[in-house]
Design an enzyme around this catalytic site. Structure first.
Site, mmCIF file in Angstrom:
data_model
loop_
_atom_site.group_PDB
_atom_site.id
_atom_site.type_symbol
_atom_site.label_atom_id
_atom_site.label_comp_id
_atom_site.label_asym_id
_atom_site.label_seq_id
_atom_site.Cartn_x
_atom_site.Cartn_y
_atom_site.Cartn_z
ATOM 1 N N ARG A 39 0.811 -1.213 0.000
ATOM 2 C CA ARG A 39 0.000 0.000 0.000
ATOM 3 C C ARG A 39 0.845 1.265 0.000
ATOM 4 O O ARG A 39 0.309 2.356 -0.181
ATOM 5 C CB ARG A 39 -0.935 -0.012 1.217
ATOM 6 C CG ARG A 39 -1.973 -1.131 1.143
ATOM 7 C CD ARG A 39 -2.690 -1.347 2.461
ATOM 8 N NE ARG A 39 -3.429 -0.160 2.853
ATOM 9 C CZ ARG A 39 -3.860 0.068 4.089
ATOM 10 N NH1 ARG A 39 -3.589 -0.802 5.051
ATOM 11 N NH2 ARG A 39 -4.542 1.157 4.359
ATOM 12 N N CYS A 60 -18.081 14.397 15.174
ATOM 13 C CA CYS A 60 -18.096 12.932 15.047
ATOM 14 C C CYS A 60 -18.807 12.336 16.259
ATOM 15 O O CYS A 60 -18.339 12.488 17.390
ATOM 16 C CB CYS A 60 -16.679 12.382 14.937
ATOM 17 S SG CYS A 60 -16.632 10.573 14.818
ATOM 18 N N SER A 106 -3.116 4.048 -1.468
ATOM 19 C CA SER A 106 -4.059 4.976 -0.858
ATOM 20 C C SER A 106 -4.328 6.116 -1.830
ATOM 21 O O SER A 106 -3.435 6.906 -2.146
ATOM 22 C CB SER A 106 -3.478 5.540 0.445
ATOM 23 O OG SER A 106 -4.208 6.672 0.861
ATOM 24 N N CYS A 158 -6.264 23.129 7.499
ATOM 25 C CA CYS A 158 -7.191 22.986 8.625
ATOM 26 C C CYS A 158 -6.871 23.938 9.775
ATOM 27 O O CYS A 158 -7.785 24.393 10.476
ATOM 28 C CB CYS A 158 -7.183 21.550 9.142
ATOM 29 S SG CYS A 158 -7.960 20.365 8.022
ATOM 30 N N CYS A 177 -25.182 8.044 1.983
ATOM 31 C CA CYS A 177 -24.257 9.175 2.054
ATOM 32 C C CYS A 177 -24.020 9.720 0.648
ATOM 33 O O CYS A 177 -24.236 9.039 -0.354
ATOM 34 C CB CYS A 177 -22.942 8.760 2.701
ATOM 35 S SG CYS A 177 -21.933 7.646 1.695
ATOM 36 N N ASP A 236 -9.826 3.296 -5.606
ATOM 37 C CA ASP A 236 -10.380 2.957 -4.298
ATOM 38 C C ASP A 236 -10.082 1.532 -3.833
ATOM 39 O O ASP A 236 -9.649 1.320 -2.711
ATOM 40 C CB ASP A 236 -11.893 3.214 -4.295
ATOM 41 C CG ASP A 236 -12.501 3.091 -2.908
ATOM 42 O OD1 ASP A 236 -11.842 3.500 -1.940
ATOM 43 O OD2 ASP A 236 -13.630 2.597 -2.793
ATOM 44 N N LYS A 255 -28.186 -7.082 2.757
ATOM 45 C CA LYS A 255 -28.305 -7.401 4.178
ATOM 46 C C LYS A 255 -27.935 -6.227 5.096
ATOM 47 O O LYS A 255 -28.714 -5.874 5.998
ATOM 48 C CB LYS A 255 -27.454 -8.631 4.512
ATOM 49 C CG LYS A 255 -27.503 -9.048 5.975
ATOM 50 C CD LYS A 255 -26.601 -10.258 6.216
ATOM 51 C CE LYS A 255 -26.519 -10.624 7.676
ATOM 52 N NZ LYS A 255 -25.598 -11.758 7.916
ATOM 53 N N ARG A 279 -22.035 -4.249 -0.774
ATOM 54 C CA ARG A 279 -22.066 -5.261 0.273
ATOM 55 C C ARG A 279 -23.351 -6.083 0.251
ATOM 56 O O ARG A 279 -23.568 -6.928 1.125
ATOM 57 C CB ARG A 279 -21.909 -4.591 1.647
ATOM 58 C CG ARG A 279 -20.559 -3.948 1.859
ATOM 59 C CD ARG A 279 -19.488 -4.958 2.153
ATOM 60 N NE ARG A 279 -19.512 -5.408 3.554
ATOM 61 C CZ ARG A 279 -18.805 -6.408 4.014
ATOM 62 N NH1 ARG A 279 -18.031 -7.116 3.186
ATOM 63 N NH2 ARG A 279 -18.857 -6.753 5.290
ATOM 64 N N LYS A 316 -21.743 -6.648 8.191
ATOM 65 C CA LYS A 316 -22.863 -7.571 7.953
ATOM 66 C C LYS A 316 -23.382 -8.251 9.224
ATOM 67 O O LYS A 316 -24.419 -8.908 9.186
ATOM 68 C CB LYS A 316 -22.444 -8.640 6.936
ATOM 69 C CG LYS A 316 -22.237 -8.082 5.533
ATOM 70 C CD LYS A 316 -22.000 -9.186 4.519
ATOM 71 C CE LYS A 316 -21.920 -8.635 3.099
ATOM 72 N NZ LYS A 316 -21.777 -9.695 2.081
#
Length: 380
Positions: A57, A198, A139, A188, A97, A134, A298, A295, A222
């Site tokens: 990665r 959050c 990354s 930021c 989202c 993705d 479910k 996914r 799941k």
């Protein structure tokens, strides 16, 4: 080969095919990221969805041995639904989202990167390339940050000056040595709105995420959702983006540059009750083209049950009772029982008691007991 001219030609071509932003990065090892990922592993903060080892990665050469450069692209997506449907007492709605509105971004970005790849190979026939969006090992955010697409915000999203953090990212690795762009400075400062907003404390500190507490991740699992998080997801049935919504860089940001990303109102904000009984075929036909379907149904049905409990939707009791009694999946039966208890009608409690007499799954029985416990609480 004049790589500077080719670089400019690629930039010009990217604008013609609808790429909103493009940047160039070296294919050097991402040393800083490697240390952060190792720390994430040690702390148990990973989601489990990550692909590849830490070395894969962070070392582009492991994926394309002759890699010299990485081209990063960004496509902006909408943040608002025009004439979006309203949730009513009779027909409560969930919400996906923003990153899951419209056509699955993986497909759209791969198409754009494929065109870039064809464009490059027409000019440099022996060019080697590798496309990732993705789901690849690299990354996307680390590449985009190095390529000057945006800076990495405290909410762990890439924030662009033009489009805020409402962008999809992808990259193309190549053996062509392009001059890299300059990364942007952190923007930021002392702002901590995303950390404060959050609801689970998943943003441990600026730029560090505990995925195991992130609601966006938890909506995609799941198994049974841990009790702690059920009241916090509200009516989200896939993803969670409050940490983006509160970001000052996203204020008034709403780009509709790509027809593929335009939200279909009844898909982005689906009715909850019909979702509980949707067949596999209906699910694929209605939701199969969006990113939030990856996914399967479910997790979304589990989350729909939690959302109906959030609303205390008494009109859903009959449907949820059928789900509790007939669904073959323990997670759905159990969550249905919990949801009935949370909604809290006499009929709901009676149905749970009756269902307990024939239920054999221990986890489902535990959820049924949790559902009945709401009655005890309301009676005190």
């Amino acid at each position: 080969m004049n790589t500077n001219q080719l670089r400019q030609d690629i930039i010009d071509y990217s604008q013609k095919i609808g790429i909103d932003k493009i940047g160039f990065a070296s294919a050097d090892i991402f040393e800083g990221l490697k240390q952060r990922l190792k720390r994430q592993q040690e702390l148990g903060y990973q989601s489990g969805f990550e692909k590849g080892s830490v070395d894969e990665r962070t070392e582009p050469a492991r994926l394309l041995p002759e890699a010299k450069s990485i081209i990063s692209i960004a496509l902006a997506y909408p943040s608002r639904i025009k004439d979006g449907p309203k949730s009513t007492k009779e027909e409560r709605r969930g919400v996906f989202c923003r990153a899951s509105w419209g056509t699955d971004y993986h497909d759209v970005l791969r198409e754009k990167l494929g065109k870039l790849e064809t464009f490059i190979k027409a000019r440099v026939p022996d060019a080697n390339t590798k496309i990732m969006v993705d789901t690849g090992e690299l990354s996307d955010r680390a590449v985009a940050e190095r390529a000057g697409i945006g800076f990495s915000g405290k909410n762990t999203a890439i924030i662009t000056p033009e489009f805020g953090s409402y962008v999809y990212l992808g990259e193309l690795m190549t053996n062509i040595p392009f001059v890299p762009d300059t990364p942007l400075e952190d923007g930021c400062g002392s702002c901590r709105k995303c950390l404060d907003a959050c609801p689970t404390g998943a943003l441990v500190q600026g730029g560090q995420l505990n995925a195991q507490r992130c609601l966006a991740f938890l909506t995609q699992t799941k198994d049974f959702m841990p009790d702690e998080f059920r009241p916090k997801i509200g009516n989200f049935i896939y993803g969670f983006d409050t940490c983006q919504v509160v970001c000052p860089y996203n204020k008034q940001v709403d780009f509709h540059n790509h027809p593929e990303f335009e939200p279909e109102p009844d898909v982005a904000k689906p009715k909850l009750k019909p979702m509980l009984r949707v067949s596999n075929r209906e699910f694929k036909e209605t939701f199969g083209h969006i990113a939030g379907s990856w996914r399967g149904k479910k997790p979304l049905q589990r989350n729909a049950l939690i959302a109906l409990a959030h609303y205390k939707d008494k009109t859903a009791v009959d449907t949820i009772i059928v789900v509790m009694n007939e669904d073959p999946r323990p997670v759905i039966r159990g969550t249905a029982a919990w949801s009935l208890g949370k909604i809290g009608t006499d009929k709901a409690y009676a149905a749970i008691r009756e269902a307990m007499e024939k239920e054999s799954d221990e986890q489902v029985l535990t959820e049924m007991e949790k559902g009945l416990a709401f009655q005890e609480v309301s009676a005190t």
